[in-house]
Structure formats: structure tokens, C-alpha cells
Enzyme design. Sequence first.
Site, PDB file in Angstrom:
ATOM      1  N   ASN A 114      25.313  52.391  88.991  1.00 47.55           N
ATOM      2  CA  ASN A 114      24.487  51.260  88.564  1.00 47.55           C
ATOM      3  C   ASN A 114      24.901  50.674  87.212  1.00 47.55           C
ATOM      4  O   ASN A 114      24.118  49.980  86.561  1.00 47.55           O
ATOM      5  CB  ASN A 114      23.016  51.669  88.542  1.00 47.55           C
ATOM      6  CG  ASN A 114      22.552  52.199  89.875  1.00 47.55           C
ATOM      7  OD1 ASN A 114      22.186  53.358  89.981  1.00 47.55           O
ATOM      8  ND2 ASN A 114      22.630  51.384  90.920  1.00 47.55           N
ATOM      9  N   ILE A 121      23.693  47.084  83.214  1.00 49.27           N
ATOM     10  CA  ILE A 121      22.927  48.093  83.939  1.00 49.27           C
ATOM     11  C   ILE A 121      22.066  47.428  85.008  1.00 49.27           C
ATOM     12  O   ILE A 121      21.362  46.463  84.718  1.00 49.27           O
ATOM     13  CB  ILE A 121      22.001  48.874  82.970  1.00 49.27           C
ATOM     14  CG1 ILE A 121      22.818  49.464  81.815  1.00 49.27           C
ATOM     15  CG2 ILE A 121      21.223  49.950  83.714  1.00 49.27           C
ATOM     16  CD1 ILE A 121      21.966  49.924  80.652  1.00 49.27           C
ATOM     17  N   CYS A 122      22.121  47.958  86.207  1.00 49.92           N
ATOM     18  CA  CYS A 122      21.242  47.494  87.279  1.00 49.92           C
ATOM     19  C   CYS A 122      20.069  48.467  87.347  1.00 49.92           C
ATOM     20  O   CYS A 122      20.187  49.565  87.881  1.00 49.92           O
ATOM     21  CB  CYS A 122      21.994  47.451  88.608  1.00 49.92           C
ATOM     22  SG  CYS A 122      20.972  46.815  89.951  1.00 49.92           S
ATOM     23  N   LEU A 123      18.951  48.057  86.746  1.00 49.20           N
ATOM     24  CA  LEU A 123      17.747  48.875  86.702  1.00 49.20           C
ATOM     25  C   LEU A 123      16.556  47.944  86.864  1.00 49.20           C
ATOM     26  O   LEU A 123      16.400  46.997  86.088  1.00 49.20           O
ATOM     27  CB  LEU A 123      17.676  49.640  85.368  1.00 49.20           C
ATOM     28  CG  LEU A 123      16.489  50.564  85.148  1.00 49.20           C
ATOM     29  CD1 LEU A 123      16.436  51.670  86.196  1.00 49.20           C
ATOM     30  CD2 LEU A 123      16.538  51.166  83.751  1.00 49.20           C
TER      31      LEU A 123
END
Length: 186
Positions: A114, A121-123
Amino acid sequence: MEVRSNPAAGNSFDHRRPPEVPSKQQLPSPHSVDTSAVSQRLQKELMALMMSGGDLGVSAFPDGESIFTWIGTVEGGKGTLYEGLSYKLSLRFPLDYPFKPPQVKFETMCFHPNVDQFGNICLDILQDKWSSAYDCRTILLSIQSLLEEPNLESPLNSYAAALWNDKEDYRRMVHKQYFSGEALES
């Protein structure tokens, strides 16, 4: 034939004067910006982080003079593939924080499903699941948790996602990337 207004007749329109135009002043947004309130909130979050100490494996401090730009640290959790590693992050708080999330990026190279090669950041809580109830500590702890439990359904690094199930090769790549490039180029 010319029509003229007759003040006595109650018609007060004056042809020599332009009609009044409503003011173009901007109306305050529902979340109008009060930078002093945002600064106060960030000061409180900083104090809370300092009081908790580094016992959680996360920390953050303002980077220089601006309360809106911080440098954070996330330690890899015990028993995880990231144990013993310390990651530096940049946090940029918008002027309408906490109504909008901060921009958070890894500054240390991080091999993770991620996280892309630029540190993005993929959050979900940094995007569509953001809540003004979250704070810097919550963000850092969520990133620490993400290291151990990636969202393989939404990878930014598809190679890392594919390698995730082969723990030994994955660990090698984590260490290789961590030790080969300490800081990312922005």
C-alpha cells in the site's frame, strides 16, 4: 415620447444611477478557516504524543517553525516483517484540518503493497474514510498497523502484494529496499 419618473407618483427609480448590484463578498464556508484554532488543535495533539512517549513505537514533531509541517516516525511492530526498522514520514496539515486529512508520505523507502515508490500511502482514513475525530496519533498507529496488515485489495505496489504470501522473500525485499535507499526523492 420619453418616459420620466415621477417622484410624486411613488416611482423612485432614477435612470441616472446604475442599479445596485449585490455584494460579491464570499460567504463563509460551513467550515471556515480559523488558523489559530487549527494551531491550537495541533499543539494539543503534539502534547498528547509527547506525553505518551515513544512507547507505542510512533512519534511526531513539527519540522522547523511551522506547526503545519511535521516529521513522524513509525517503528515496525514486534513479530512483524518490519520489526527493528524505523520509518520516517512527512505530515502536512491543511489549513482546514481537522475537516480535511493531512497529506502523509513515507520519506524512508518502504516496500509495502500500500506504498508506492514515491512514498504515497493508500490508507482509507487518509482519504474517503477520514473523520475530524482522528488525530496524528491515530494516523501513525494506523500506518504502523498497515505495515503488518496490508490491504491487498487496493495495492499501490502490485509486486509487493504478489510477494506478500512468500514471507521470506518478502522480508528480503523489505530489508533490501530499506537499506538501499534511506530517503525517497520527493
